[in-house]
Design a protein around this motif. Sequence first.
Motif, mmCIF file in Angstrom:
data_model
loop_
_atom_site.group_PDB
_atom_site.id
_atom_site.type_symbol
_atom_site.label_atom_id
_atom_site.label_comp_id
_atom_site.label_asym_id
_atom_site.label_seq_id
_atom_site.Cartn_x
_atom_site.Cartn_y
_atom_site.Cartn_z
ATOM 1 N N LEU A 1 0.816 -1.214 0.000
ATOM 2 C CA LEU A 1 0.000 0.000 0.000
ATOM 3 C C LEU A 1 0.852 1.267 0.000
ATOM 4 N N ASP A 2 1.760 1.410 0.945
ATOM 5 C CA ASP A 2 2.562 2.629 1.011
ATOM 6 C C ASP A 2 3.457 2.767 -0.222
ATOM 7 N N ARG A 3 4.027 1.674 -0.672
ATOM 8 C CA ARG A 3 4.909 1.722 -1.839
ATOM 9 C C ARG A 3 4.114 2.099 -3.100
ATOM 10 N N ASN A 4 2.896 1.586 -3.209
ATOM 11 C CA ASN A 4 2.059 1.977 -4.349
ATOM 12 C C ASN A 4 1.757 3.471 -4.337
ATOM 13 N N LEU A 5 1.460 4.004 -3.164
ATOM 14 C CA LEU A 5 1.181 5.437 -3.059
ATOM 15 C C LEU A 5 2.395 6.263 -3.475
ATOM 16 N N ARG A 6 3.591 5.778 -3.134
ATOM 17 C CA ARG A 6 4.808 6.503 -3.500
ATOM 18 C C ARG A 6 5.115 6.416 -4.998
ATOM 19 N N CYS A 7 4.470 5.478 -5.688
ATOM 20 C CA CYS A 7 4.644 5.356 -7.145
ATOM 21 C C CYS A 7 3.751 6.312 -7.929
ATOM 22 N N LEU A 8 2.719 6.863 -7.290
ATOM 23 C CA LEU A 8 1.705 7.603 -8.025
ATOM 24 C C LEU A 8 2.084 9.063 -8.275
ATOM 25 N N ALA A 9 1.783 9.516 -9.469
ATOM 26 C CA ALA A 9 1.920 10.920 -9.834
ATOM 27 C C ALA A 9 0.788 11.728 -9.193
ATOM 28 N N PRO A 10 0.898 13.039 -9.142
ATOM 29 C CA PRO A 10 -0.216 13.858 -8.645
ATOM 30 C C PRO A 10 -1.503 13.524 -9.398
ATOM 31 N N GLY A 11 -2.584 13.338 -8.639
ATOM 32 C CA GLY A 11 -3.856 12.969 -9.247
ATOM 33 C C GLY A 11 -3.968 11.500 -9.594
ATOM 34 N N GLY A 12 -2.999 10.683 -9.154
ATOM 35 C CA GLY A 12 -2.973 9.268 -9.504
ATOM 36 C C GLY A 12 -4.044 8.464 -8.796
ATOM 37 N N ARG A 13 -4.286 7.263 -9.358
ATOM 38 C CA ARG A 13 -5.335 6.384 -8.837
ATOM 39 C C ARG A 13 -4.751 5.006 -8.540
ATOM 40 N N LEU A 14 -4.991 4.518 -7.348
ATOM 41 C CA LEU A 14 -4.608 3.167 -6.952
ATOM 42 C C LEU A 14 -5.873 2.323 -6.872
ATOM 43 N N VAL A 15 -5.890 1.202 -7.605
ATOM 44 C CA VAL A 15 -7.028 0.291 -7.564
ATOM 45 C C VAL A 15 -6.542 -1.057 -7.045
ATOM 46 N N ILE A 16 -7.062 -1.467 -5.897
ATOM 47 C CA ILE A 16 -6.675 -2.734 -5.264
ATOM 48 C C ILE A 16 -7.748 -3.766 -5.582
ATOM 49 N N ILE A 17 -7.347 -4.863 -6.222
ATOM 50 C CA ILE A 17 -8.326 -5.870 -6.652
ATOM 51 C C ILE A 17 -8.119 -7.232 -5.992
ATOM 52 N N ALA A 18 -7.055 -7.401 -5.231
ATOM 53 C CA ALA A 18 -6.811 -8.665 -4.536
ATOM 54 C C ALA A 18 -5.858 -8.407 -3.382
#
Length: 328
Positions: A222-239
């Motif tokens: 979760l935290d690492r995914n957030l650090r990958c996102l550009a401004p306005g980015g979207r994280l979708v967790i499916i599993a």
Amino acid sequence: MRAVIVREPGAPESMSLADIPLPVPGPGEVLVRVQAAGVNRPDLMQRKGLYPPPPGASPLLGLEIAGAVVAKGPDAPEWPAVGTPVCALANGGGYAEYCAVPAAQCLPWPNGFDAIRAAALPETFFTVWSNLVMTAHVAAGERVLIHGGAGGIGTAAIQTVRALGAVPYVTVGSAEKAALCLKLGAEAAIDYREEDFVARVDELTGRRGVDVVLDVIGGPYLDRNLRCLAPGGRLVIIALQGGAKAQEVGVGRILTRHLTVAGTTLRPRDGAYKARVAEGLRAALWPLLSDGTIAPLIHATFPLAEVVEAHKLMESGSHSGKIVLDLR
């Protein structure tokens, strides 16, 4: 009819074949003589007792099938007619010789497809379309990070992102899987065993980050995914293959970078939503499947009697692409 039953939740050996009554198609449903059925991770979770079917769904395993319509329930629409080859997103019951499915969740076999290839489509492409298009709203030119790039979902997601005019990056667990993903159209394949995917994404994007992350791991990422996102980015967790718990999450990043975090599961969605997914797929991706622009990747097929071996293969994580049960 023959069907796979789970005697009690547990290991793959808890599954066996049994003779059970044929399902009766309900209102708006069709009965399909199943020729092939896809194997998916939700099946493994259900077998273990961790993913109960929603109310009204078949208790049998199996979420995607291909075969021919043999009967129709009350108020079923004109299409598909009896005799029509279809692939379908089932609400359950796919590991059987016959399966009742909502007609609105059926799609035609793309041109040139047989039952095996058609059965590799529904759960995978329904999941990818509903999350990348209907939830994350991926647009042309955006950058998308796909975890588990060599799996059934990942290989379909790479091709879908390319079809949308966006740029796919993936994480994988071996050099062989990286090569496969690059061949399918990934812009870059990051071996998470050898590299820090956050640092690699930072490098690949000129420190901007990706616009969308499609995640199957869950809490540990979760935290690492957030650090990958550009401004306005979207994280979708499916599993939640890595577990549901996360630690030391930089929640402030969500606020300051205007990020969106979404979690979705497809099976409990209502029929109207799944029908909209089917309509989008038929209009946008089915022509590309028919002309060969995109294609499912089949890793292995097993007869229904070898379903235990099919589940063991999926649990091993050594596969690339889809595992399909052959009932022909």
